[in-house]
Write a protein that holds these residues in place. Structure first.
Motif, PDB file in Angstrom:
ATOM      1  N   ILE A 119       0.577  -1.442  -0.397  1.00 50.50           N
ATOM      2  CA  ILE A 119       0.051   0.218   0.439  1.00 50.50           C
ATOM      3  C   ILE A 119       0.979   1.369   0.424  1.00 50.50           C
ATOM      4  O   ILE A 119       0.305   1.652  -0.736  1.00 50.50           O
ATOM      5  CB  ILE A 119      -0.997   0.078   0.914  1.00 50.50           C
ATOM      6  N   ALA A 120       1.653   0.998   1.126  1.00 50.81           N
ATOM      7  CA  ALA A 120       2.716   2.133   0.706  1.00 50.81           C
ATOM      8  C   ALA A 120       3.847   2.049  -0.230  1.00 50.81           C
ATOM      9  O   ALA A 120       3.367   3.756  -0.603  1.00 50.81           O
ATOM     10  CB  ALA A 120       3.758   2.289   2.200  1.00 50.81           C
ATOM     11  N   VAL A 121       4.372   1.970  -1.150  1.00 54.49           N
ATOM     12  CA  VAL A 121       5.172   1.549  -2.285  1.00 54.49           C
ATOM     13  C   VAL A 121       4.026   2.637  -3.310  1.00 54.49           C
ATOM     14  O   VAL A 121       3.840   3.040  -4.329  1.00 54.49           O
ATOM     15  CB  VAL A 121       5.607  -0.114  -2.934  1.00 54.49           C
ATOM     16  N   ALA A 122       2.777   1.253  -3.013  1.00 55.46           N
ATOM     17  CA  ALA A 122       1.714   1.720  -4.378  1.00 55.46           C
ATOM     18  C   ALA A 122       0.682   3.894  -4.009  1.00 55.46           C
ATOM     19  O   ALA A 122       0.823   4.281  -5.198  1.00 55.46           O
ATOM     20  CB  ALA A 122       0.098   1.429  -4.094  1.00 55.46           C
ATOM     21  N   LEU A 123       0.822   4.162  -2.968  1.00 56.28           N
ATOM     22  CA  LEU A 123       0.539   5.727  -3.291  1.00 56.28           C
ATOM     23  C   LEU A 123       2.058   6.345  -2.845  1.00 56.28           C
ATOM     24  O   LEU A 123       1.869   7.473  -4.068  1.00 56.28           O
ATOM     25  CB  LEU A 123       0.365   5.286  -1.400  1.00 56.28           C
ATOM     26  N   ILE A 124       3.180   6.002  -2.700  1.00 56.11           N
ATOM     27  CA  ILE A 124       4.662   6.383  -3.046  1.00 56.11           C
ATOM     28  C   ILE A 124       4.690   6.853  -4.000  1.00 56.11           C
ATOM     29  O   ILE A 124       5.081   7.641  -4.865  1.00 56.11           O
ATOM     30  CB  ILE A 124       5.650   6.142  -2.521  1.00 56.11           C
ATOM     31  N   VAL A 125       4.495   6.100  -4.876  1.00 55.72           N
ATOM     32  CA  VAL A 125       5.289   5.833  -6.419  1.00 55.72           C
ATOM     33  C   VAL A 125       3.478   6.569  -7.296  1.00 55.72           C
ATOM     34  O   VAL A 125       4.062   7.228  -8.913  1.00 55.72           O
ATOM     35  CB  VAL A 125       5.593   4.214  -7.032  1.00 55.72           C
TER      36      VAL A 125
END
Lengths: 185, 198
Positions: free
Chosen positions: B161-167
Motif C-alpha cells: 500500500i505504501a509503495v503504491a501511494l508513494i510511486v
C-alpha cells in the motif's frame, strides 16, 4: 535533438528499466512510465496506455514491446526518417535486454551459490511485497483525465474489472472494450 | 588459404551452427505464438526445453524458474538466456535471446509504423477511448490473487500500500523503491531477526 544524443538517452533510460525491472510485466510499468512519459516526455500518457493495450494483445513481454514502440516513436516524432526510427527501436530493445543478459550469465555460472545465498534470499523477501505495490502504482498512474474521459469510461472499467476477476480472457475483453468505444464515442 | 577457408565453412561451421539455429528456432516459435507476455510462455518453454529437447531436467527447470523470476527483466528472456547458456555457452544464449526477442520486435515495429499513420483517424481514436479504461482494469484485477501468492499478511500489507501511494501519487522513482526494498530486506532478515532471536 541531435540523433546521437537521442539514441544515447534512450539507451540509458531502457538500460535502467532493464536493470531495475523486478517482478516483470505490470510491475515494470511505473518505471517505464516514469522514464518515458514524465522524465523524457517521449510519448504522452494516452500513448503509453495504448502501448500497454497493444502489449496485452500481441506476443512478447511488455518491456520489449514498449522499448520497440517508444524507440521508433520517439525517433520519428523528433523529425527523423523510418530507417533512423527502426534503428532507435533496435537500440531500445537491445538496451532493455542487456542487464538481463549480464545478470543471467552470472546466475548460470554461480547457479547453486546464488540459490542458497542468504543475502540474495533476504533481498528477495524485501522485493516481493514491493512488487505488488508497484503493480498497483501502475494502475493508479493510469487513472487520469486522458484515459477516463467521462462516466462511460468508468462503466467500461467496472465491467472489465469484474469480468477479469472471473478470469475471462484479457484479449477478448480488450476486443469488447474496443468495440464498446467504437459504438459509444 | 582457400582450402582452409573452405574447410572452415563447409564441414565444421554448418554442423556447429545447426545447434545454434536449433536453439534460435525453439525460442523464436515460443516468442511468436505466446500472447499476453512472460508467464504465458513458461508452459511452452517447459514442454519444448524439458519434454521434447531434454536440454534441462524437470527439477533443474523449476529451480531455474525460481531464480529467473526473481531477477530483473522479463522472465521469458531470463529463461531463454539461462537455457541457451546451459546448452551452448554465451553464444548459445545470444541465439536464444534473439529468438525470443525478434518475433515481438517485428510485430511491434509493423504496428507502430501503421499506428503513427492512423493515430489521428477518428475510428481508431474512438476504439482506443474504449480500450484505455479496460487496460487499467486489467492491471488492477490480478492484484488480490497475486497478494495471496506473494504471502502478504496483515503484518506486511502496509508495504504494497505504501509503495503504491508513494510511486503512484508522489511519482517517486521505482528505482528508489527497489533499492530500499533490497536494503530493508537484508537488514531485517540478516540483522534485526538475529537480534530479536538472541
Amino acid at each position: 535533438m541531435a540523433l546521437a544524443q537521442l539514441y544515447l538517452s534512450m539507451f540509458l533510460a531502457f538500460f535502467k528499466i532493464g536493470l531495475f525491472g523486478f517482478g516483470g510485466g505490470y510491475a515494470m510499468l511505473p518505471l517505464i512510465q516514469q522514464e518515458v512519459v514524465f522524465d523524457n516526455k517521449w510519448i504522452t500518457v494516452s500513448e503509453f496506455t495504448d502501448i500497454v493495450a497493444i502489449s496485452q494483445t500481441t506476443p512478447g513481454p511488455i518491456s520489449f514491446n514498449s522499448a520497440t514502440f517508444i524507440g521508433y516513436k520517439a525517433t520519428n516524432t523528433s523529425g527523423h526518417g523510418t530507417l533512423a526510427s527502426i534503428l532507435g527501436a533496435a537500440i531500445c530493445t537491445f538496451a532493455v535486454s542487456l542487464p538481463s543478459f549480464g545478470i543471467m550469465t552470472l546466475v548460470v555460472t554461480f547457479f547453486f551459490k546464488f540459490k542458497e545465498n542468504r543475502y540474495v534470499l533476504a533481498a528477495l523477501y524485501g522485493i516481493k511485497p514491493a512488487v505488488i505495490g508497484l503493480i498497483a502504482a501502475a494502475g493508479i498512474m493510469l487513472i487520469n483525465g486522458f484515459n477516463f474521459i467521462d462516466y462511460k469510461s468508468w462503466l467500461i472499467f467496472s465491467v472489465v474489472f469484474l469480468a477479469s476477476i472471473k478470469r475471462i480472457d484479457p484479449i477478448l475483453l480488450i476486443a469488447i472494450a474496443g468495440l464498446a468505444g467504437f459504438i459509444l464515442y | 588459404m582457400q582450402s582452409a577457408f573452405f574447410h572452415f565453412t563447409s564441414t565444421k561451421q554448418p554442423r556447429n551452427m545447426k545447434k545454434y539455429w536449433e536453439i534460435f528456432l525453439v525460442f523464436f516459435k515460443i516468442g511468436a505464438f505466446t500472447f499476453g507476455g512472460g508467464y504465458a510462455m513458461l508452459p511452452l518453454i517447459q514442454s519444448a526445453v524439458v519434454d521434447k529437447k531434454k536440454w534441462l531436467g524437470d527439477k533443474e527447470f523449476i529451480d531455474m524458474l525460481a531464480i529467473a523470476q526473481s531477477m530483473p527483466g522479463p522472465i521469458a528472456l531470463n529463461t531463454a538466456i539461462f537455457v541457451g547458456n546451459k546448452r551452448k555457452g554465451v553464444k548459445g544464449s545470444i541465439f536464444s535471446s534473439l529468438g525470443i526477442i525478434l518475433p515481438s520486435f517485428i510485430t511491434i515495429l509493423l504496428l507502430v509504423i501503421v499506428f503513427t499513420q492512423f493515430r489521428d483517424n477518428t475510428v481508431v481514436e474512438s476504439v482506443f477511448k474504449g480500450i484505455r479504461p479496460a487496460v487499467v482494469a486489467l492491471i488492477f484485477a490480478p492484484l488480490l490473487r497475486m497478494g495471496k501468492n506473494a504471502d502478504i499478511t496483515w503484518n506486511t500489507i502496509w508495504i504494497p500500500i505504501a509503495v503504491a501511494l508513494i510511486v503512484g501519487l508522489l511519482h517517486i522513482s521505482p528505482v528508489v523503491i527497489i533499492i530500499l526494498a533490497i536494503t530493508l530486506g537484508i537488514l531485517y532478515h540478516r540483522i534485526i531477526k538475529k537480534i530479536i532471536n538472541r
